[in-house]
Scaffold this active site. Structure first.
Site, PDB file in Angstrom:
ATOM      1  N   LEU A   1      15.695  48.494  -0.851  1.00 32.60           N
ATOM      2  CA  LEU A   1      15.788  47.237  -1.596  1.00 32.60           C
ATOM      3  C   LEU A   1      14.527  46.931  -2.401  1.00 32.60           C
ATOM      4  O   LEU A   1      14.615  46.310  -3.462  1.00 32.60           O
ATOM      5  CB  LEU A   1      16.142  46.097  -0.654  1.00 32.60           C
TER       6      LEU A   1
ATOM      7  N   ILE B   1      15.102  48.760  -5.625  1.00 33.40           N
ATOM      8  CA  ILE B   1      16.052  48.046  -6.478  1.00 33.40           C
ATOM      9  C   ILE B   1      15.387  46.816  -7.093  1.00 33.40           C
ATOM     10  O   ILE B   1      15.620  46.482  -8.261  1.00 33.40           O
ATOM     11  CB  ILE B   1      17.318  47.647  -5.693  1.00 33.40           C
ATOM     12  N   LYS B   2      14.533  46.152  -6.326  1.00 35.24           N
ATOM     13  CA  LYS B   2      13.794  44.999  -6.850  1.00 35.24           C
ATOM     14  C   LYS B   2      12.979  45.394  -8.069  1.00 35.24           C
ATOM     15  O   LYS B   2      12.905  44.654  -9.059  1.00 35.24           O
ATOM     16  CB  LYS B   2      12.890  44.420  -5.761  1.00 35.24           C
ATOM     17  N   ASN B   3      12.407  46.586  -8.036  1.00 31.47           N
ATOM     18  CA  ASN B   3      11.620  47.059  -9.174  1.00 31.47           C
ATOM     19  C   ASN B   3      12.494  47.314 -10.393  1.00 31.47           C
ATOM     20  O   ASN B   3      12.070  47.079 -11.528  1.00 31.47           O
ATOM     21  CB  ASN B   3      10.844  48.314  -8.797  1.00 31.47           C
TER      22      ASN B   3
END
Length: 70
Positions: free
Chosen positions: A24, A27-29
């Site tokens: 996650l 994905i945040k990046n």
């Protein structure tokens, strides 16, 4: 370490869910990159909000699929 950095303004939460954190945070990046692209293209706050909101939704879906803890 939590006790060093946490104060009345900053809340530190800990977890041992390594798989969830690794996937996650990646994905945040991607969401942050998309937000930067949107900014570079000159879009305003509503578009940023849309990208971030949809990104969070996708992160929640993915966390369920990979078996991360919520």
């Amino acid at each position: 370490i939590k006790n060093i950095f946490q104060n009345e303004y900053i809340l530190i939460d800990t977890t041992d869910d390594i798989k969830g954190i690794e996937i996650l945070s990646s994905i945040k990046n991607v969401v942050a990159l998309a937000s930067g692209i949107i900014d570079g293209l000159g879009y305003k706050n509503n578009t940023h909000a849309l990208i971030i909101t949809e990104g969070i939704k996708e992160m929640m879906k993915l966390s369920t699929v990979i078996g991360a803890r919520s």
